[in-house]
Design an enzyme around this catalytic site. Structure first.
Site, PDB file in Angstrom:
ATOM      1  N   ASP A 358       0.921  -1.072  -0.138  1.00 36.89           N
ATOM      2  CA  ASP A 358      -0.046   0.290   0.303  1.00 36.89           C
ATOM      3  C   ASP A 358       0.731   1.416   0.197  1.00 36.89           C
ATOM      4  OD1 ASP A 358      -1.695   1.927   0.456  1.00 36.89           O
ATOM      5  OD2 ASP A 358      -2.635   1.694   2.328  1.00 36.89           O
ATOM      6  N   GLU A 395      -2.261  10.512  -0.760  1.00 37.51           N
ATOM      7  CA  GLU A 395      -3.636   9.632  -0.197  1.00 37.51           C
ATOM      8  C   GLU A 395      -4.436   9.651   1.386  1.00 37.51           C
ATOM      9  OE1 GLU A 395      -5.854   6.277   0.046  1.00 37.51           O
ATOM     10  OE2 GLU A 395      -4.509   6.604   0.644  1.00 37.51           O
ATOM     11  N   ASP A 423      -4.824   0.821  -5.669  1.00 38.39           N
ATOM     12  CA  ASP A 423      -4.353   1.415  -4.563  1.00 38.39           C
ATOM     13  C   ASP A 423      -3.507   0.282  -4.027  1.00 38.39           C
ATOM     14  OD1 ASP A 423      -3.574   2.094  -2.496  1.00 38.39           O
ATOM     15  OD2 ASP A 423      -5.870   2.850  -2.000  1.00 38.39           O
ATOM     16  N   HIS A 520       0.009  -0.405   6.867  1.00 40.48           N
ATOM     17  CA  HIS A 520       0.225   0.637   7.190  1.00 40.48           C
ATOM     18  C   HIS A 520       1.184   0.646   8.461  1.00 40.48           C
ATOM     19  CE1 HIS A 520      -3.548   3.178   5.376  1.00 40.48           C
ATOM     20  NE2 HIS A 520      -2.280   2.840   4.772  1.00 40.48           N
TER      21      HIS A 520
HETATM   22 ZN   LIG Z   1      -2.849   3.068  -0.059  1.00 34.78          ZN
END
Ligand SMILES: [Zn+2]
Length: 701
Positions: A358, A395, A423, A520
């Site tokens: 990501d 984003e 994405d 993340h």
């Molecule tokens: Zn993303």
């Protein structure tokens, strides 16, 4: 070693596509010439090169507005230019926070310290976790402050979880709420906590949701290790995304300060801090009070309690809010016949840390799609419509790069025929897609034309659903007899939101999923990716082909392939479901007849348009403009109640879900709030927009 899917051993990394081209495709009068172009395109995206893009893009942490982020913009721009795209790097100046200090301490009833954090993210053997540029875990849009309070556990922080606490007479005023990730958008967890008077929030990753309960932890497997933290924005995305100071306006470098608003009313005020379960475990373990209700127990090895009692938590968060520069990269090839009609492909480039999955699996795929389109350009091909490839920035902080660009080009975008998003392109082998109903069949057709790395087509793999990930989850869509694979509705959480929900550009979103527990965190890096997601980059190549083919086919089609009968079926089902919900909720006296009549009129007009699509009129440009305008007709200039930025009457991110779509949002949210006055006026607004869409399609000739 890595968890290997049994079939990964016989993945072929052959670079040529061997698919038989389809003989007909909806929207083309004669597909044979286009089939040759598509075949040429499909042969170009290269797995090895995609892997090299990924390695380069993820070599350093590149959070939005950092020098390393700018370096990735330069890399993407260079690849765009090499492919023959007219390329520019577009800066915006936007308000964003970065952390100065983040601190969490917890004490038991006797004052003994239970923990002090955050603990740095680390596992033995990871080559990336020691870089000093790795940003300490924090939440974008968090408040600043220094607070102390009793801890209370609130499960996923859904509305029903907070309501359960209220039912148990647990007052959240002055409390530190501990919630786990999952089930909704993290901003929603904070939004409700603040409404209920909490003074701070800790959001942690429970091992039940993406840790050892699911499987082996990185580096033994793909799941979240004990120190892994999910960063993320807690922006009130469901009000509006983008630069918090400029809703509806583009934050160009020239924008005057006087054109910016004070965003206070639309942002969290309380502190929120993301934590690992390693840091949260001592807090939850010492928490007293009632035992948790059914479904609230996570996978830490002790019984969870709600609190309050037993644990006081001290949170410090100093956030540095500044207007910072971000960089979108836009690469364009001009169309020959309808240059004002844009086909837009987009992916974000910024990452919380390294962002291998990501978003840079998406960037690597997009760059190989560009490589393929570049080869066509090199051979003299030009699309009928213009194609724009867009690499969005910021984003992660709140869809900022895409939103500012959309706000800047809103006028022009009424002609945009499609926005094609990617994405998280590759976290594993399971293909999935979301789209507006008019493009769901288009997505299926595309998937039938692209080979999968295991031999047959992407479509066949998608339908085979080997890992059970393609459930009909979280969708209100009625299943159709011809619907062999499910295409989901678009909620939010990525860059299609401004395109579809602010201005009504028909949109799609694609991805390829798998076991992915490092979202993340610092561990979403190249080493994890090669070990767990796609060792031969065969799925990066697949996604490059899917994305590029979407663009090429949409740019060259004679008739825009929107399937409005499918749209009408879905909308009718949404209205009927809302009617049942209103009745179940005791909301009597609502008149659904005008909305149902408008939806019947829309269905009839959709059939009329569909007939014409199969036997197209002479003036194709005019016909296509009419087809496209039907989606815009479903937006209302006034927008949704209390959130006017969201203008689409059929789809919006839910105020209390965030990621998942709420369908006919004005109506459904009024029913949920048991506000019959608002429900009535929203039913009228819905009927009006469906009438407008019907009228638009009726005018096609
Ligand atoms: Zn993303």
């Amino acid at each position: 070693m890595a968890v290997a899917f049994t079939f990964q051993t016989h993945i072929s990394t052959a670079q040529t596509a061997t698919m038989p081209a389809p003989s007909t495709v909806f929207g083309y009068k004669d597909f044979s010439k286009e089939a040759a172009i598509e075949e040429k395109f499909l042969a170009v995206p290269n797995a090895k090169l995609a892997g090299e893009h990924l390695k380069t893009l993820t070599a350093e942490p590149h959070i939005a507005s950092s020098p390393e982020d700018h370096k990735t913009a330069e890399y993407v721009a260079q690849k765009f230019r090499a492919a023959g795209l007219e390329t520019e790097i577009v800066p915006y100046r936007v308000l964003m926070n970065q952390p100065k200090t983040v601190k969490v301490e917890a004490f038991d009833a006797t004052g003994k310290q239970l923990m002090s954090g955050p603990t740095p993210e680390h596992v033995e053997g990871d080559p990336f976790d020691k870089d000093p540029r790795v940003v300490i875990p924090f939440n974008g849009s968090s408040g600043s402050g220094d607070v102390t309070g009793e801890a209370v556990y609130a499960n996923y922080g859904r509305l029903e979880d907070y309501d359960e606490l209220a039912k148990q007479k647990i007052d959240l005023h002055g409390k530190i709420v501990v919630v786990r990730y999952g089930a909704n958008f993290r901003g929603v967890k904070v939004y409700i906590a603040e409404q209920r008077g909490a003074s701070g929030v800790i959001i942690y990753s429970d091992p039940q949701d993406d840790g050892y309960y699911k499987g082996d932890m990185y580096p033994l497997g793909p799941w979240r290790p004990d120190s892994g933290v999910q960063r993320g924005s807690v922006q009130y995305l469901f009000k509006y995304p983008g630069d918090p100071e400029t809703p509806g306006v583009a934050s160009t470098p020239e924008l005057q300060d006087s054109a910016r608003i004070n965003p206070e009313g639309n942002q969290p005020h309380i502190i929120s801090i993301p934590l690992s379960y390693k840091d949260v475990a001592p807090i939850l373990q010492s928490l007293k009070g009632p035992g948790v209700p059914q479904g609230w127990q996570g996978a830490l090895p002790f019984r969870y309690h709600i609190g309050p009692g037993g644990v006081r938590v001290h949170l410090v968060s100093q956030q540095d809010y500044q207007r910072r520069t971000i960089w979108d990269v836009i690469g364009k090839i001009k169309g020959t016949e309808n240059p004002e009609d844009w086909v837009i492909v987009g992916n974000h480039r910024d990452a919380w840390v390294y962002g291998a999955v990501d978003p840079n699996s998406g960037t690597a795929s997009m760059l190989e799609a560009v490589h393929g389109v570049g080869a066509l350009i090199h051979d003299g091909w030009k699309p009928k419509r213009s194609i724009l490839f867009c690499s969005w920035d910021a984003e992660e902080e709140g869809l900022i790069g895409s939103t500012e660009w959309v706000e800047q080009h809103a006028q022009q975008l009424t002609n945009a025929v499609a926005y094609l998003n990617v994405d998280v392109a590759v976290a594993g082998p399971d293909f999935s897609a979301s789209a507006v109903p008019s493009l769901k069949n288009f997505m299926r057709e595309i998937a039938k034309s692209v080979p999968s790395p295991v031999g047959d087509t992407v479509y066949q793999e998608w339908r085979a659903n080997r890992h059970g990930t393609n459930e009909h989850r979280a969708s209100n869509a009625p299943s159709q007899p011809n619907e062999e694979v499910h295409v989901s509705d678009l909620g939010s959480g990525s860059d299609f939101t401004p395109f579809l929900q602010h201005i009504g550009v028909p949109s799609t979103d694609i991805g390829s999923g798998g076991p992915y527990g490092v979202y993340h965190s610092v561990f979403d890096n190249y080493a994890w990716f090669v070990m767990n997601a796609d060792p031969h980059f065969a799925y990066l190549q697949q996604m490059a082909r899917v994305l590029g083919l979407e663009a090429v086919r949409m740019a060259d089609t004679d008739v825009l392939p929107y399937d409005y009968p499918a749209y009408a079926r879905e909308v009718k089902a949404y209205i009927e479901a809302a009617k049942r919900k209103a009745a179940d909720g005791g909301l009597s006296g609502l008149n659904f007849a005008p909305a149902l009549e408008a939806s019947a009129r829309f269905a009839k007009a959709a059939d009329h348009a569909h007939q014409l699509q199969m036997n197209p009129p002479a003036d194709l440009a005019e016909f296509n403009t009419t087809l496209r305008a039907a989606e815009t007709a479903m937006t209302a200039p006034a927008g949704l109640p209390n959130r006017p930025w969201y203008k689409h009457t059929i789809y919006a991110p839910g105020e209390y879900t965030g990621y998942a779509a709420v369908v006919i949002p004005g109506v459904n949210e009024a029913i949920e709030a048991k506000d019959s006055g608002r429900a009535s006026s929203q039913l009228a607004a819905l009927a009006q927009s469906l009438d407008k869409a019907a009228q638009t399609l009726e005018s096609a000739h």
